[in-house]
Every structure is written in C-alpha cells, then in structure tokens.
Design an enzyme around this catalytic site. Sequence first.
Site, PDB file in Angstrom:
ATOM      1  N   SER A  13      -0.615   0.591  14.225  1.00 42.39           N
ATOM      2  CA  SER A  13      -1.082  -0.603  14.852  1.00 42.39           C
ATOM      3  C   SER A  13      -0.077  -1.747  14.600  1.00 42.39           C
ATOM      4  O   SER A  13       0.570  -2.540  15.262  1.00 42.39           O
ATOM      5  CB  SER A  13      -2.452  -1.098  14.932  1.00 42.39           C
ATOM      6  OG  SER A  13      -2.781  -1.441  13.602  1.00 42.39           O
ATOM      7  N   ASN A  14       0.441  -1.853  13.304  1.00 40.54           N
ATOM      8  CA  ASN A  14       1.345  -2.802  12.744  1.00 40.54           C
ATOM      9  C   ASN A  14       2.873  -2.583  13.105  1.00 40.54           C
ATOM     10  O   ASN A  14       3.461  -3.435  13.838  1.00 40.54           O
ATOM     11  CB  ASN A  14       1.232  -2.964  11.305  1.00 40.54           C
ATOM     12  CG  ASN A  14       0.519  -4.038  10.725  1.00 40.54           C
ATOM     13  OD1 ASN A  14       0.398  -5.172  10.893  1.00 40.54           O
ATOM     14  ND2 ASN A  14      -0.733  -3.271  10.097  1.00 40.54           N
ATOM     15  N   ARG A  58       8.667  15.403   1.648  1.00 38.71           N
ATOM     16  CA  ARG A  58       8.915  14.547   0.468  1.00 38.71           C
ATOM     17  C   ARG A  58      10.558  15.017  -0.103  1.00 38.71           C
ATOM     18  O   ARG A  58      10.979  14.262  -0.477  1.00 38.71           O
ATOM     19  CB  ARG A  58       7.777  15.132  -0.485  1.00 38.71           C
ATOM     20  CG  ARG A  58       7.477  13.809  -1.333  1.00 38.71           C
ATOM     21  CD  ARG A  58       6.323  14.338  -2.229  1.00 38.71           C
ATOM     22  NE  ARG A  58       4.975  14.132  -1.793  1.00 38.71           N
ATOM     23  CZ  ARG A  58       4.381  13.140  -2.104  1.00 38.71           C
ATOM     24  NH1 ARG A  58       4.934  12.043  -2.579  1.00 38.71           N
ATOM     25  NH2 ARG A  58       3.237  13.048  -1.634  1.00 38.71           N
ATOM     26  N   LEU A  85       2.639   5.309   3.042  1.00 38.87           N
ATOM     27  CA  LEU A  85       1.725   5.585   1.799  1.00 38.87           C
ATOM     28  C   LEU A  85       2.562   6.275   0.715  1.00 38.87           C
ATOM     29  O   LEU A  85       1.955   6.645  -0.436  1.00 38.87           O
ATOM     30  CB  LEU A  85       0.485   6.394   2.218  1.00 38.87           C
ATOM     31  CG  LEU A  85      -0.442   5.734   3.060  1.00 38.87           C
ATOM     32  CD1 LEU A  85      -1.757   6.608   3.437  1.00 38.87           C
ATOM     33  CD2 LEU A  85      -0.681   4.453   2.833  1.00 38.87           C
ATOM     34  N   LEU A  87       5.336   6.517  -2.278  1.00 39.47           N
ATOM     35  CA  LEU A  87       6.249   5.786  -3.231  1.00 39.47           C
ATOM     36  C   LEU A  87       7.791   5.806  -2.534  1.00 39.47           C
ATOM     37  O   LEU A  87       8.184   7.090  -2.260  1.00 39.47           O
ATOM     38  CB  LEU A  87       6.238   6.226  -4.537  1.00 39.47           C
ATOM     39  CG  LEU A  87       6.531   5.166  -5.622  1.00 39.47           C
ATOM     40  CD1 LEU A  87       5.762   3.876  -5.580  1.00 39.47           C
ATOM     41  CD2 LEU A  87       6.323   6.202  -7.017  1.00 39.47           C
ATOM     42  N   ASN A 102       6.920  -4.517   2.253  1.00 39.06           N
ATOM     43  CA  ASN A 102       5.587  -3.819   2.345  1.00 39.06           C
ATOM     44  C   ASN A 102       4.415  -4.793   2.612  1.00 39.06           C
ATOM     45  O   ASN A 102       4.629  -5.877   2.302  1.00 39.06           O
ATOM     46  CB  ASN A 102       5.161  -3.058   0.940  1.00 39.06           C
ATOM     47  CG  ASN A 102       3.968  -2.512   1.311  1.00 39.06           C
ATOM     48  OD1 ASN A 102       3.841  -1.606   2.249  1.00 39.06           O
ATOM     49  ND2 ASN A 102       2.998  -2.315   0.428  1.00 39.06           N
ATOM     50  N   HIS A 104       0.501  -5.120   2.212  1.00 40.11           N
ATOM     51  CA  HIS A 104      -0.844  -4.689   1.606  1.00 40.11           C
ATOM     52  C   HIS A 104      -2.067  -5.356   2.143  1.00 40.11           C
ATOM     53  O   HIS A 104      -1.846  -6.620   2.087  1.00 40.11           O
ATOM     54  CB  HIS A 104      -0.595  -4.754   0.081  1.00 40.11           C
ATOM     55  CG  HIS A 104      -1.317  -4.048  -0.704  1.00 40.11           C
ATOM     56  ND1 HIS A 104      -1.379  -2.803  -0.858  1.00 40.11           N
ATOM     57  CD2 HIS A 104      -2.589  -4.564  -1.511  1.00 40.11           C
ATOM     58  CE1 HIS A 104      -2.845  -2.112  -1.672  1.00 40.11           C
ATOM     59  NE2 HIS A 104      -3.509  -3.536  -1.822  1.00 40.11           N
ATOM     60  N   ASP A 145       3.320  -1.619  -5.140  1.00 41.85           N
ATOM     61  CA  ASP A 145       2.758  -2.565  -4.860  1.00 41.85           C
ATOM     62  C   ASP A 145       2.978  -3.885  -5.978  1.00 41.85           C
ATOM     63  O   ASP A 145       2.317  -4.356  -6.380  1.00 41.85           O
ATOM     64  CB  ASP A 145       1.304  -2.830  -4.987  1.00 41.85           C
ATOM     65  CG  ASP A 145       0.727  -1.878  -3.774  1.00 41.85           C
ATOM     66  OD1 ASP A 145       1.225  -1.765  -2.715  1.00 41.85           O
ATOM     67  OD2 ASP A 145      -0.407  -1.211  -4.175  1.00 41.85           O
ATOM     68  N   GLU A 174      -2.580  -9.655   9.592  1.00 39.48           N
ATOM     69  CA  GLU A 174      -1.186  -8.787   9.613  1.00 39.48           C
ATOM     70  C   GLU A 174      -0.354  -8.958  10.668  1.00 39.48           C
ATOM     71  O   GLU A 174       0.681  -9.189  10.832  1.00 39.48           O
ATOM     72  CB  GLU A 174      -1.804  -7.408   9.380  1.00 39.48           C
ATOM     73  CG  GLU A 174      -2.280  -7.060   7.944  1.00 39.48           C
ATOM     74  CD  GLU A 174      -2.451  -5.580   7.662  1.00 39.48           C
ATOM     75  OE1 GLU A 174      -2.462  -5.421   6.208  1.00 39.48           O
ATOM     76  OE2 GLU A 174      -2.643  -4.944   8.394  1.00 39.48           O
TER      77      GLU A 174
HETATM   78  C1  GAR Z   1      -2.618  -1.727   7.161  1.00 44.74           C
HETATM   79  O1  GAR Z   1      -3.815  -2.442   7.040  1.00 44.74           O
HETATM   80  C2  GAR Z   1      -1.816  -1.961   5.849  1.00 44.74           C
HETATM   81  O2  GAR Z   1      -1.944  -3.205   5.093  1.00 44.74           O
HETATM   82  C3  GAR Z   1      -2.174  -0.768   5.052  1.00 44.74           C
HETATM   83  O3  GAR Z   1      -2.527   0.156   5.840  1.00 44.74           O
HETATM   84  C4  GAR Z   1      -3.041  -0.315   7.088  1.00 44.74           C
HETATM   85  C5  GAR Z   1      -2.128   0.487   8.280  1.00 44.74           C
HETATM   86  O4  GAR Z   1      -2.681   0.263   9.476  1.00 44.74           O
HETATM   87  N1  GAR Z   1      -1.175  -0.562   3.977  1.00 44.74           N
HETATM   88  C6  GAR Z   1      -1.892  -0.280   2.703  1.00 44.74           C
HETATM   89  O5  GAR Z   1      -2.882   0.133   2.423  1.00 44.74           O
HETATM   90  C7  GAR Z   1      -0.632   0.176   1.776  1.00 44.74           C
HETATM   91  N2  GAR Z   1      -0.996   0.252   0.455  1.00 44.74           N
HETATM   92  P1  GAR Z   1      -1.863   0.391  10.791  1.00 44.74           P
HETATM   93  O6  GAR Z   1      -1.377   1.893  10.799  1.00 44.74           O
HETATM   94  O7  GAR Z   1      -2.844   0.191  11.879  1.00 44.74           O
HETATM   95  O8  GAR Z   1      -0.708  -0.550  10.861  1.00 44.74           O
END
Ligand code: GAR
Length: 191
Positions: A13-14, A58, A85, A87, A102, A104, A145, A174
């Site tokens: 979604s982001n 990977r 997700l 590194l 990134n 978080h 992070d 976000e």
């Molecule tokens: C988001 O909330 C992002 O901040 C988090 O995963 C979600 C992805 O949502 N990221 C982490 O936790 C990274 N450590 P999305 O796929 O709907 O954008």
Amino acid sequence: MKNLAIFASGSGSNAENIIRYFAEKPGFRVKKVYCNVPDAYVLERAKKYNVPTQVFNRAEFRNPDIILRQLQEEGTDFIILAGFLWLVPPCITNAYPNRIVNIHPALLPAYGGKGMYGHHVHEAVLAAGEKESGITIHYVNEHYDSGDIIFQATCPVLPDDTPDTLAARVHELEYAHFPRVIEEAALQTPA
Ligand code: GAR
C-alpha cells in the site's frame, strides 16, 4: 530526472501511494518495483500503474552482477524500501550511500531490529503499554533499522487498540509523509 526504485515484500500500500504521488511529479520516475516474494500483492498494484516489476531471490540480491548492476543500468538514483523485509547487502548500500530510505512503523531506535516488522512491531508496542507510537523514515545502511533518521511523526496508542487498529493509524501517517520525505531526500542527492 530522478529515477526511483521501490523494494517491497508484501501488500504494497505504501508502494502504491508512492507510485501515485510521483506520477504527478515532473522530474521523477518510478522505474521499477523489486520484490522478493513471488506472490506479493505489491506486484499487482505496480502492474495497475504500468510500473515494471521484478522478483528476485537472495542469491541474486547479494550478487553485485545481478540486482546492483540492473539498478545501475536502469539509471536508478534513489532506492525506497516500502515494507521490504530483507537486509540490503553491502554491495548495494555502498553503491547508494544516503540514497536508500526505509520506513519503519514505530519510533526508532525503539522496536527496531531483526524480526521487528509489520504486526510484530505493533504487538510489541501494545505489550509494552506505550502511550505513543508513530513512524520513522531513515537512511539505510548494512544493519537493520540503524541508519540516520530523517523524519519521525507520532500518533497516540489508545487503550482499546489492537495490532490492526494501531497499524491502520500508523499507515495513515506513512501515506501522509513518506512520499514528501522521499522527494526532499532524493532532491538532495547530486545529479
Ligand atoms: C508498513 O507499515 C511499513 O512501515 C512496514 O511494513 C508495512 C508495509 O505495509 N515496514 C516494516 O515493518 C519494516 N521493518 P504495505 O506493504 O502496505 O506498504
């Protein structure tokens, strides 16, 4: 022209919000969505906007002759991790210093590190009885992070929150902030 690459592992979604934002911005182009999960919904979202996608494993990610070379051949200036997700390997962090960001879903340095992603973060915030959570946008280095923080925004944690209701509030932050922060950070990079 600033060429952007998005890395994502999940729903995306982001990623979709970022694609929509930059579709309206002259001087920016989302060149590709890279994804490490073959059936992740982010791939459908990217296709809807005609953004090319690539799934990788990977070994390909760690091999400087594959993903890094492709990023360079595509003229990528700036990399966005949007719910990604893995590194990022040193070959890529070294090639893109201060050019990878990134997001978080909590207030780093709390609730970060390996295994702290998505609902795991929100569960930990609720279990600790926090009154506040939020988002952190930071540069990416070769550790989880821990790169320099660019931007944070906060939201309340409510007494009857579940991981899902808290995640929804954090997602709104976000969507409101990440594209603009990406734009500003990308504009700071030399051409
Ligand atoms: C988001 O909330 C992002 O901040 C988090 O995963 C979600 C992805 O949502 N990221 C982490 O936790 C990274 N450590 P999305 O796929 O709907 O954008």
